[in-house]
Design a protein around this motif. Structure first.
Motif, PDB file in Angstrom:
ATOM      1  N   TRP A  56       0.720  -1.210  -0.056  1.00  0.00           N
ATOM      2  CA  TRP A  56      -0.169   0.028  -0.018  1.00  0.00           C
ATOM      3  C   TRP A  56       0.859   1.186  -0.055  1.00  0.00           C
ATOM      4  CZ3 TRP A  56      -4.803  -0.825  -1.062  1.00  0.00           C
ATOM      5  CH2 TRP A  56      -5.298  -2.284  -1.009  1.00  0.00           C
ATOM      6  N   GLY A  72      -2.464  -1.540  -8.696  1.00  0.00           N
ATOM      7  CA  GLY A  72      -2.886  -2.022  -7.674  1.00  0.00           C
ATOM      8  C   GLY A  72      -2.356  -3.249  -7.180  1.00  0.00           C
ATOM      9  N   VAL A  86      -9.495  -1.482   4.446  1.00  0.00           N
ATOM     10  CA  VAL A  86      -9.111  -1.539   3.369  1.00  0.00           C
ATOM     11  C   VAL A  86     -10.134  -0.692   2.478  1.00  0.00           C
ATOM     12  CG1 VAL A  86      -9.502  -3.006   1.419  1.00  0.00           C
ATOM     13  CG2 VAL A  86      -8.330  -3.667   3.420  1.00  0.00           C
ATOM     14  N   GLU A  89      -8.474   3.029   2.801  1.00  0.00           N
ATOM     15  CA  GLU A  89      -7.033   2.807   1.979  1.00  0.00           C
ATOM     16  C   GLU A  89      -7.413   2.930   0.574  1.00  0.00           C
ATOM     17  OE1 GLU A  89      -4.320   0.205   4.810  1.00  0.00           O
ATOM     18  OE2 GLU A  89      -5.519  -0.886   3.389  1.00  0.00           O
ATOM     19  N   THR A  90      -8.460   1.984  -0.087  1.00  0.00           N
ATOM     20  CA  THR A  90      -8.758   1.927  -1.194  1.00  0.00           C
ATOM     21  C   THR A  90      -9.292   3.224  -1.792  1.00  0.00           C
ATOM     22  OG1 THR A  90     -10.611   0.759  -1.084  1.00  0.00           O
ATOM     23  CG2 THR A  90      -8.908  -0.569  -1.428  1.00  0.00           C
ATOM     24  N   ASP A  94      -7.472   5.896  -4.493  1.00  0.00           N
ATOM     25  CA  ASP A  94      -8.207   6.019  -5.755  1.00  0.00           C
ATOM     26  C   ASP A  94      -8.164   7.323  -5.946  1.00  0.00           C
ATOM     27  OD1 ASP A  94      -9.544   4.787  -8.106  1.00  0.00           O
ATOM     28  OD2 ASP A  94     -11.287   5.921  -7.169  1.00  0.00           O
ATOM     29  N   LEU A 101      -6.971   3.133  -9.485  1.00  0.00           N
ATOM     30  CA  LEU A 101      -6.529   1.994  -8.935  1.00  0.00           C
ATOM     31  C   LEU A 101      -7.568   0.736  -9.295  1.00  0.00           C
ATOM     32  CD1 LEU A 101      -5.560   0.391  -5.982  1.00  0.00           C
ATOM     33  CD2 LEU A 101      -7.222   1.486  -5.009  1.00  0.00           C
ATOM     34  N   LEU A 103      -8.570  -3.059  -7.718  1.00  0.00           N
ATOM     35  CA  LEU A 103      -8.085  -3.814  -6.463  1.00  0.00           C
ATOM     36  C   LEU A 103      -8.262  -5.346  -6.886  1.00  0.00           C
ATOM     37  CD1 LEU A 103      -7.744  -3.968  -3.248  1.00  0.00           C
ATOM     38  CD2 LEU A 103     -10.235  -4.124  -3.181  1.00  0.00           C
ATOM     39  N   TRP A 143     -17.993   2.094  -0.343  1.00  0.00           N
ATOM     40  CA  TRP A 143     -17.516   2.865  -1.659  1.00  0.00           C
ATOM     41  C   TRP A 143     -18.999   3.598  -2.199  1.00  0.00           C
ATOM     42  CZ3 TRP A 143     -14.881  -1.661  -4.193  1.00  0.00           C
ATOM     43  CH2 TRP A 143     -13.623  -1.703  -3.978  1.00  0.00           C
ATOM     44  N   PRO A 166     -14.423   6.698  -3.308  1.00  0.00           N
ATOM     45  CA  PRO A 166     -13.603   6.852  -4.471  1.00  0.00           C
ATOM     46  C   PRO A 166     -13.896   7.735  -5.521  1.00  0.00           C
ATOM     47  CG  PRO A 166     -13.990   4.668  -3.726  1.00  0.00           C
ATOM     48  CD  PRO A 166     -15.058   5.500  -2.916  1.00  0.00           C
ATOM     49  N   VAL A 172     -14.241   1.257  -6.700  1.00  0.00           N
ATOM     50  CA  VAL A 172     -12.909   0.546  -7.334  1.00  0.00           C
ATOM     51  C   VAL A 172     -13.195  -0.690  -8.095  1.00  0.00           C
ATOM     52  CG1 VAL A 172     -10.562  -0.085  -6.741  1.00  0.00           C
ATOM     53  CG2 VAL A 172     -11.604   2.040  -5.654  1.00  0.00           C
TER      54      VAL A 172
END
Length: 272
Positions: A56, A72, A86, A89-90, A94, A101, A103, A143, A166, A172
């Motif tokens: 990451w 990714g 997560v 983080e994602t 993004d 990104l 995943l 998301w 995102p 994502v």
């Protein structure tokens, strides 16, 4: 022939266990016309590998060093990660990359480095599969930007909104990894955005997987990716003919070197 996207798939071990170095490689790959750079996600690897970078942090460095490249973790063993973390983080990664990104997720395995056993993670494949599905439900809900209410067997998220969202909508893209002949990952992948068959022996295996996923996704019109992998010098054309949309050049983790990666990088991507 369908246009093929080409990427480098890097084990960020030993000489490549340096986020700044991988970020420079990603910038060079972008300049050379590559479409993506993906990195392994492990805590350790078997000998002779000694040094292993965090994916990451490495990906954050890649995001800031590039402008167009898709990137990714490929793949992150989601059952050994907290899905709420997560989700943050994602979404953050993004946004940092302006929506680049992808995943990659999977069950993870203890067979290569014993890392699940060494950290007291769940060893039962069936239970890790349940954890993976629950985690994906939480990520999808997170998301959306709406409050997440999830009370499952393995995880609880009680009324948290994961903002900011995102950039990519509805979220994502998620690629599921799995071994050929294993039905459950294929079915799981059909519910998401792509599939990464690991350790393919022949393009015919890929063609069979593509047919199965097409049947499971009948009536859906959203774009879908199939990522095939091969060592440097492998001819990707039979895999493209079998249905691959991405070609990931993979490197042996025990012997990968900066010189080897740079040699492949400078040869340029396959763009047919």
């Amino acid at each position: 022939m369908t246009r093929l996207q080409s990427a480098l798939w890097l084990p960020i071990f030993d000489e490549l266990a340096d986020p700044a170095l991988v970020a420079r490689l990603a910038a060079e790959a972008e300049a050379a016309g590559w479409h993506g750079v993906f990195v392994w996600d492990h805590l350790r690897w078997r000998a002779p590998v000694r040094e292993v970078a965090d994916p990451w942090i490495t990906l954050a460095a890649v995001a800031t060093a590039t402008e167009r490249l898709r990137f990714g973790p490929m793949v992150t063993p989601l059952p050994r990660r907290r899905p709420a973390k997560v989700a943050k983080e994602t979404a953050t990664l993004d946004r940092l990359s302006n929506g680049r990104l992808t995943l990659g997720v999977g069950l993870g395995s203890d067979r290569f480095a014993g890392e699940l056993h060494a950290t007291c993670e769940e060893l039962d494949d069936r239970r890790r599969g349940q954890m993976l599905d629950e985690s994906l439900e939480i990520l999808t809900a997170a998301w959306s930007g709406e409050p997440v209410q999830h009370h499952g067997e393995h995880y609880t998220v009680d009324g948290i909104s994961f903002l900011p969202r995102p950039i990519q909508r509805p979220g994502v893209p998620v690629w599921i990894a799995g071994f050929p002949g294993n039905v459950k990952p294929v079915r799981r992948a059909a519910r998401h955005d792509g599939f990464v068959p690991v350790n393919l022996d022949h393009p015919d295996q890929l063609a069979e997987i593509v047919t199965t996923i097409a049947g499971l996704r009948q009536g859906q019109t959203a774009p879908y990716d199939i990522a095939a992998t091969g060592a440097p010098g492998t001819d990707p054309v039979p895999y493209v003919q079998a249905g691959a949309t991405w070609w990931l050049v993979e490197f042996a983790p025990e012997t990968v070197s900066l010189d080897q990666v740079r040699g492949v990088l400078r040869d340029g991507p396959v763009a047919r």
